[in-house]
Scaffold this active site. Structure first.
Site, short mmCIF file in Angstrom:
data_model
loop_
_atom_site.label_atom_id
_atom_site.label_comp_id
_atom_site.label_asym_id
_atom_site.label_seq_id
_atom_site.Cartn_x
_atom_site.Cartn_y
_atom_site.Cartn_z
N GLU A 42 0.81 -1.21 0.00
CA GLU A 42 0.00 0.00 0.00
C GLU A 42 0.85 1.27 0.00
O GLU A 42 1.97 1.26 0.50
CB GLU A 42 -0.85 0.06 1.28
CG GLU A 42 -1.73 -1.11 1.50
CD GLU A 42 -2.38 -1.06 2.88
OE1 GLU A 42 -3.03 -2.04 3.23
OE2 GLU A 42 -2.22 -0.06 3.60
N CYS B 129 3.24 8.44 1.22
CA CYS B 129 3.79 7.50 2.20
C CYS B 129 3.99 6.16 1.49
O CYS B 129 3.03 5.58 0.99
CB CYS B 129 2.80 7.38 3.36
SG CYS B 129 3.28 6.15 4.57
N CYS C 34 5.71 -7.10 7.87
CA CYS C 34 6.77 -6.57 8.74
C CYS C 34 7.03 -7.58 9.85
O CYS C 34 6.12 -8.23 10.35
CB CYS C 34 6.33 -5.23 9.34
SG CYS C 34 7.64 -4.49 10.37
N CYS D 240 4.96 -4.48 16.17
CA CYS D 240 4.46 -3.47 17.10
C CYS D 240 2.99 -3.76 17.37
O CYS D 240 2.25 -4.14 16.46
CB CYS D 240 4.65 -2.07 16.52
SG CYS D 240 6.37 -1.72 16.18
N CYS E 134 -0.13 -2.33 15.09
CA CYS E 134 0.14 -2.13 13.67
C CYS E 134 -0.42 -3.26 12.81
O CYS E 134 -0.13 -4.42 13.05
CB CYS E 134 1.64 -2.03 13.48
SG CYS E 134 2.11 -1.95 11.77
N CYS F 43 -1.12 1.99 7.56
CA CYS F 43 -0.56 1.00 6.66
C CYS F 43 -0.98 -0.41 7.03
O CYS F 43 -1.16 -0.76 8.18
CB CYS F 43 0.95 1.10 6.64
SG CYS F 43 1.73 0.45 8.09
S1 SF4 Z 1 4.99 0.14 13.20
FE1 SF4 Z 1 4.33 -1.61 11.95
S2 SF4 Z 1 5.53 -1.46 10.04
FE2 SF4 Z 1 6.56 -0.19 11.60
S3 SF4 Z 1 8.07 -1.56 12.57
FE3 SF4 Z 1 6.22 -1.66 13.83
S4 SF4 Z 1 5.11 -3.47 13.00
FE4 SF4 Z 1 6.63 -2.84 11.45
#
Ligand code: SF4
Length: 350
Positions: A61, A82, A89, A93, A96, A310
């Site tokens: 995206e 962006c 990922c 986190c 996220c 995202c």
């Molecule tokens: S915020 Fe999301 S994309 Fe960024 S490092 Fe943490 S898990 Fe990965």
């Protein structure tokens, strides 16, 4: 380069001032990759989110944010894009969507650059500000990211000035030092989201590897060599990181680095206990920073009505579901509505 980046040719066949035999050989030797836009969602505030299908079928995206006063660099940034740097990922986190299905692969440099080209073509707008805050941890895909930035920044490439490019990291300290040693004046944003290890450990697993002091030391190195102001991103979560004590400690970190702070009110996620602090608490937190002379902003969110953070559109499309259907985070068992979760390399307000 002229055909690829100035004239934006999609195939060697279009490069009509090259001999036919050369075009044929080039097409055989190095096919031009491309990414397809498969969905676009626009919002009332005209933020638009683009979902791409890569040549191997993976989805990523990008988000186009037309006018974002004081978002990252200049007083009034225009046409900010962006971009994503990875499929999924690995950093997990807790807030996220990008990490929900884990990590698939790094994007190649051309797949990063092509997000810009494809969106300029589709929107008819020229991108003049770039933030690496989409899906993925940019510094974990360091070489491809730098290759892409060289193309994006070059006069023969997309000609976007280095100072109009911001990289956001969740805190990969060694790569921050590596980035500092690159001869590029790009901007850096740190997704801090907690002023102590105790708080940060709760929401960002990366902190167990590189704790706050390690992260800030890497930032010291960046600031001393680049002579640039960096930005701390800080999502305000009620009862987790929004206390006066956290504000005071954040103040100290910001003073140490002459950093500015972007405060981002948390977007409530169904099924999670966390919530957004009251407006009063947000303002109090902001006032503590400002009282200590820290340049700080409290962001008004954009794109919340289009799931702009995202990873969300990708998840919905992969699952073939409507935006109101829940997704589950495997390791926590928590259910979150994609439309309400967010990503926070500070992705929260894109
Ligand atoms: S915020 Fe999301 S994309 Fe960024 S490092 Fe943490 S898990 Fe990965």
């Amino acid at each position: 380069m002229d055909w690829l980046y100035q004239k934006r040719a999609g195939a060697f066949e279009e490069m009509t001032d090259l001999p036919q035999s050369l075009r044929t050989r080039l097409a055989e030797a190095c096919p031009i990759g491309k990414i397809d836009i498969v969905r676009v969602i626009g919002s009332r505030d005209t933020t638009r989110k683009f979902l791409f299908r890569l040549m191997d079928g993976n989805l990523i995206e990008s988000v186009l944010i037309p006018a974002s006063p004081a978002l990252y660099g200049e007083r009034s940034d225009r046409r900010t894009l962006c971009v994503s740097t990875q499929v999924g990922c690995a950093y997990g986190c807790k807030f996220c969507a990008s990490g929900l299905e884990g990590f698939s692969r790094n994007l190649h440099a051309n797949e990063i650059v092509d997000q810009i080209i494809a969106i300029e073509r589709a929107s008819g707008e020229e991108i003049d500000n770039l933030v690496f805050m989409g899906m993925g941890e940019p510094l974990a895909n360091f070489d491809n990211m730098i290759r892409a930035i060289r193309i994006i920044n070059a006069p023969w490439g997309l000609s976007i000035g280095a100072r109009r490019i911001t990289i956001s990291t969740s805190g990969l300290a060694p790569q921050i030092k590596k980035l500092t040693d690159e001869p590029l004046q790009i901007r850096l944003a740190i997704s801090l989201h907690g002023a102590t290890d105790e708080v940060r450990n709760q929401i960002m697993p990366i902190n167990r590897r590189y704790n706050i002091e390690t992260l800030l030391s890497a930032c010291d190195y960046y600031v001393a060599r680049k002579k640039q102001r960096l930005t701390f991103e800080y999502i305000l979560i009620a009862g987790v990181n929004d206390s006066d004590d956290q504000a005071l400690l954040l103040t100290r970190h910001a003073q140490r680095l002459s950093a500015k702070v972007n405060l981002i009110p948390y977007n409530t996620v169904d099924g999670l206990l966390w919530s957004r602090p009251s407006r009063n608490r947000q303002e109090k937190f902001l006032s503590i920073l400002r009282a200590h002379g820290i340049p700080a902003t409290l962001r008004r969110e954009k794109g919340g009505d289009i799931d702009a953070a995202c990873g969300q559109l990708r998840l919905q499309t992969k699952q073939g579901r409507d935006r109101t259907i829940a997704v589950s985070r495997p390791h926590s068992g928590v259910k979150a509505r994609p439309g309400k979760t967010f990503c926070a390399h500070s992705k929260a307000d894109v």
